[in-house]
Design a protein around this motif. Structure first.
Motif, mmCIF file in Angstrom:
data_model
loop_
_atom_site.group_PDB
_atom_site.id
_atom_site.type_symbol
_atom_site.label_atom_id
_atom_site.label_comp_id
_atom_site.label_asym_id
_atom_site.label_seq_id
_atom_site.Cartn_x
_atom_site.Cartn_y
_atom_site.Cartn_z
ATOM 1 N N GLN A 2 0.854 -1.175 0.000
ATOM 2 C CA GLN A 2 0.000 0.000 0.000
ATOM 3 C C GLN A 2 0.895 1.232 0.000
ATOM 4 N N GLN A 3 1.088 1.839 -1.162
ATOM 5 C CA GLN A 3 2.009 2.965 -1.256
ATOM 6 C C GLN A 3 1.393 4.272 -0.760
ATOM 7 N N VAL A 4 0.074 4.336 -0.780
ATOM 8 C CA VAL A 4 -0.642 5.524 -0.309
ATOM 9 C C VAL A 4 -1.650 5.059 0.738
ATOM 10 N N LYS A 5 -1.549 5.634 1.917
ATOM 11 C CA LYS A 5 -2.370 5.153 3.029
ATOM 12 C C LYS A 5 -3.183 6.278 3.651
ATOM 13 N N GLN A 6 -4.442 5.994 3.849
ATOM 14 C CA GLN A 6 -5.301 6.889 4.620
ATOM 15 C C GLN A 6 -5.755 6.070 5.817
ATOM 16 N N ASN A 7 -5.196 6.364 6.952
ATOM 17 C CA ASN A 7 -5.376 5.498 8.113
ATOM 18 C C ASN A 7 -6.690 5.698 8.852
ATOM 19 N N GLN A 97 2.648 9.020 -14.709
ATOM 20 C CA GLN A 97 2.068 7.704 -14.915
ATOM 21 C C GLN A 97 0.739 7.601 -14.174
ATOM 22 N N LYS A 98 0.349 6.396 -13.852
ATOM 23 C CA LYS A 98 -0.964 6.190 -13.255
ATOM 24 C C LYS A 98 -1.033 6.780 -11.842
ATOM 25 N N LEU A 99 -2.242 7.067 -11.429
ATOM 26 C CA LEU A 99 -2.496 7.511 -10.062
ATOM 27 C C LEU A 99 -2.612 6.294 -9.149
ATOM 28 N N VAL A 100 -2.004 6.406 -7.969
ATOM 29 C CA VAL A 100 -2.139 5.388 -6.933
ATOM 30 C C VAL A 100 -2.997 5.991 -5.837
ATOM 31 N N PHE A 101 -4.072 5.332 -5.484
ATOM 32 C CA PHE A 101 -5.049 5.878 -4.545
ATOM 33 C C PHE A 101 -4.915 5.257 -3.161
ATOM 34 N N GLY A 102 -5.282 6.044 -2.165
ATOM 35 C CA GLY A 102 -5.457 5.523 -0.821
ATOM 36 C C GLY A 102 -6.820 4.868 -0.684
ATOM 37 N N GLN A 103 -7.114 4.382 0.530
ATOM 38 C CA GLN A 103 -8.339 3.622 0.759
ATOM 39 C C GLN A 103 -9.557 4.508 0.949
ATOM 40 N N GLY A 104 -9.316 5.790 1.165
ATOM 41 C CA GLY A 104 -10.432 6.711 1.343
ATOM 42 C C GLY A 104 -10.768 6.964 2.797
ATOM 43 N N THR A 105 -11.289 8.159 3.066
ATOM 44 C CA THR A 105 -11.802 8.535 4.387
ATOM 45 C C THR A 105 -13.210 9.078 4.194
#
Lengths: 111, 114
Positions: A2-7, A97-105
């Motif tokens: 998980q390169q981008v994290k929304q905790n 390049q492509k966007l890497v998304f977090g899991q969302g809040t």
């Protein structure tokens, strides 16, 4: 990986107060960061972005802060309004390049 | 068109059947992306197109998944022999070019495999 994290899966804020959404990333190659907002049954919509050469970008009630040394960014919404209730996604890219998304809040603004 | 259009908006299919999802990007947008969002999770990258070539297919979960694009127009995502774990919202997005313009997303196709 998980390169981008929304905790924080969710956040509840009173109307008129400040909402702060946080995002952490692990890939130091990321050079552009974006925030998207998503309502149910709709696609995400672009909100605000920031280049890695900046530490702040402001657009009306929305401000994004970037702390590269901490690999952390945040979205501030002030004042918060009921229409801001939505799921917010942090996203990052490198080399166009492509966007890497977090899991969302999920943000809920209470009247 | 004015926005990114995806069809169908909802699809219920039986396990083992093939499905085809369609995306019409914004006219003139050369880059097209497919993502999926499983219940309670974030957006998972599948594949992106620059024109009709796919420089990055790294997110396709298995060889049951394939995608193609006609020129700088319509794209189809095909899932063969669907499994229950394929149930998700499949989102398509387009942008003027790969880069920092941000994407415009469609409303997605909600796929349910029963």
């Amino acid at each position: 990986d998980q390169q981008v994290k929304q905790n924080s899966p969710s956040l509840s804020v009173q109307e008129g107060r400040i909402s702060i959404l946080n995002c952490d990333y692990t890939n130091s190659m990321f050079d552009y960061f974006l925030w998207y907002k998503k309502y149910p049954a709709e696609g995400p919509t672009f909100l605000i972005s920031i280049s890695s050469i900046k530490d702040k970008n402001e657009d009306g009630r929305f401000t994004v802060f970037l702390n590269k040394s901490a690999k952390h960014l945040s979205l501030h919404i002030v004042p918060s309004q009921p229409g801001d209730s939505a799921v917010y996604f942090c996203a990052a890219m490198w080399g166009a390049q492509k966007l890497v998304f977090g899991q969302g809040t999920r943000l809920t603004i209470n009247p | 068109g004015a926005g990114v259009s995806q069809s169908p908006s909802n699809k219920v299919t039986e396990k083992g059947k093939d499905v085809e999802l369609r995306c019409d990007p914004i006219s003139g947008h050369t880059a097209l992306y497919w993502y999926r969002q499983r219940l309670g999770q974030g957006l998972e990258f599948l594949i992106y197109f620059q024109g009709n070539s796919a420089p990055d297919k790294s997110g396709l979960p298995s060889d049951r998944f394939s995608a193609e694009r006609t020129g700088e127009s319509v794209s189809t995502l095909t899932i063969q022999r669907t499994q229950q774990e394929d149930s998700a919202v499949y989102l398509c997005a387009s942008s003027l070019d790969t880069g920092v313009y941000g994407y415009t997303f469609g409303s997605g196709t909600r796929l349910t495999v029963v």
